[in-house]
Enzyme design. Structure first.
Site, PDB file in Angstrom:
ATOM      1  N   ASP A   1       0.855  -1.184   0.000  1.00  0.00           N
ATOM      2  CA  ASP A   1       0.000   0.000   0.000  1.00  0.00           C
ATOM      3  C   ASP A   1       0.896   1.240   0.000  1.00  0.00           C
ATOM      4  O   ASP A   1       1.886   1.322   0.725  1.00  0.00           O
ATOM      5  CB  ASP A   1      -0.916  -0.001   1.229  1.00  0.00           C
ATOM      6  N   ILE A   2       0.504   2.219  -0.811  1.00  0.00           N
ATOM      7  CA  ILE A   2       1.309   3.434  -0.977  1.00  0.00           C
ATOM      8  C   ILE A   2       1.303   4.308   0.289  1.00  0.00           C
ATOM      9  O   ILE A   2       2.220   5.089   0.511  1.00  0.00           O
ATOM     10  CB  ILE A   2       0.798   4.216  -2.218  1.00  0.00           C
TER      11      ILE A   2
ATOM     12  N   ASN B   1     -12.912  -2.987   2.674  1.00  0.00           N
ATOM     13  CA  ASN B   1     -13.866  -1.897   2.837  1.00  0.00           C
ATOM     14  C   ASN B   1     -14.845  -1.902   1.670  1.00  0.00           C
ATOM     15  O   ASN B   1     -14.424  -2.052   0.521  1.00  0.00           O
ATOM     16  CB  ASN B   1     -13.121  -0.556   2.882  1.00  0.00           C
TER      17      ASN B   1
ATOM     18  N   GLY C   1     -15.676   2.817   3.884  1.00  0.00           N
ATOM     19  CA  GLY C   1     -14.435   3.555   3.641  1.00  0.00           C
ATOM     20  C   GLY C   1     -13.735   3.143   2.359  1.00  0.00           C
ATOM     21  O   GLY C   1     -12.516   3.310   2.236  1.00  0.00           O
ATOM     22  N   GLN C   2     -14.493   2.638   1.391  1.00  0.00           N
ATOM     23  CA  GLN C   2     -13.876   2.215   0.124  1.00  0.00           C
ATOM     24  C   GLN C   2     -13.566   3.415  -0.756  1.00  0.00           C
ATOM     25  O   GLN C   2     -14.449   4.220  -1.049  1.00  0.00           O
ATOM     26  CB  GLN C   2     -14.814   1.247  -0.615  1.00  0.00           C
TER      27      GLN C   2
ATOM     28  N   HIS D   1     -10.458  -5.320  -3.026  1.00  0.00           N
ATOM     29  CA  HIS D   1      -9.136  -5.590  -2.459  1.00  0.00           C
ATOM     30  C   HIS D   1      -9.256  -5.913  -0.988  1.00  0.00           C
ATOM     31  O   HIS D   1     -10.146  -5.424  -0.301  1.00  0.00           O
ATOM     32  CB  HIS D   1      -8.189  -4.393  -2.643  1.00  0.00           C
TER      33      HIS D   1
ATOM     34  N   HIS E   1      -7.061  -5.490   2.486  1.00  0.00           N
ATOM     35  CA  HIS E   1      -5.887  -4.921   3.144  1.00  0.00           C
ATOM     36  C   HIS E   1      -5.295  -6.023   4.018  1.00  0.00           C
ATOM     37  O   HIS E   1      -6.012  -6.632   4.819  1.00  0.00           O
ATOM     38  CB  HIS E   1      -6.293  -3.750   4.047  1.00  0.00           C
TER      39      HIS E   1
END
Ligand code: AMP
Ligand code: ZN
Length: 114
Positions: free
Chosen positions: A30-31, A87, A93-94, A100, A102
């Site tokens: 994750d960035i 999410n 909170g998508q 995906h 997390h």
């Protein structure tokens, strides 16, 4: 799906730190990591949300979860553990509409989430 940022990662149109890939799924860092270890696990197929899953997609989702276990083993997390969370839509909170998980680990994670 040209606009989708995760499809662009799958198609190598934008870079990502890929840590796992096979014909069906991909995992990358994750960035904006929310934990010392924060990976995103995605199907290569563009599926916007869990509400869009079709019967034929069951195998992909099961495979994603098994890959999470493989990644955990590889990262030496079999004792400490990890969290796999997804999410969905606004209240979930998508932000990116390509399914995906997390994969979070490396510190004790609070529950319930905020
Ligand atoms: P969500 O809010 O569940 O849709 O999560 C989207 C996640 O994607 C966030 O944690 C972002 O930090 C992450 N993200 C967005 N763009 C990228 C990117 N180009 N490479 C890696 N992670 C990204
Ligand atoms: Zn996509």
């Amino acid at each position: 799906m040209q606009e989708c940022i995760f499809c662009k990662i799958v198609n190598r149109n934008i870079p990502a730190e890929i840590i796992y890939e096979d014909d069906q799924v991909m995992a990358f860092k994750d960035i904006r990591p929310a934990a010392p270890i924060h990976y995103l696990l995605i199907p290569k197929k563009h599926i916007p949300t869990f509400l869009d899953l079709k019967e034929e997609d069951e195998g992909i989702v099961g495979h994603l979860q098994r890959v999470a276990g493989m990644i955990a083993r590889e990262a030496g997390l079999t004792k400490k553990g990890f969290r796999l969370v997804s999410n969905c839509l606004e209240d979930g909170g998508q932000l990116i509409f390509h399914i995906h998980y997390h994969f979070l680990a490396g510190r004790p994670l609070q529950w319930p989430p905020g």
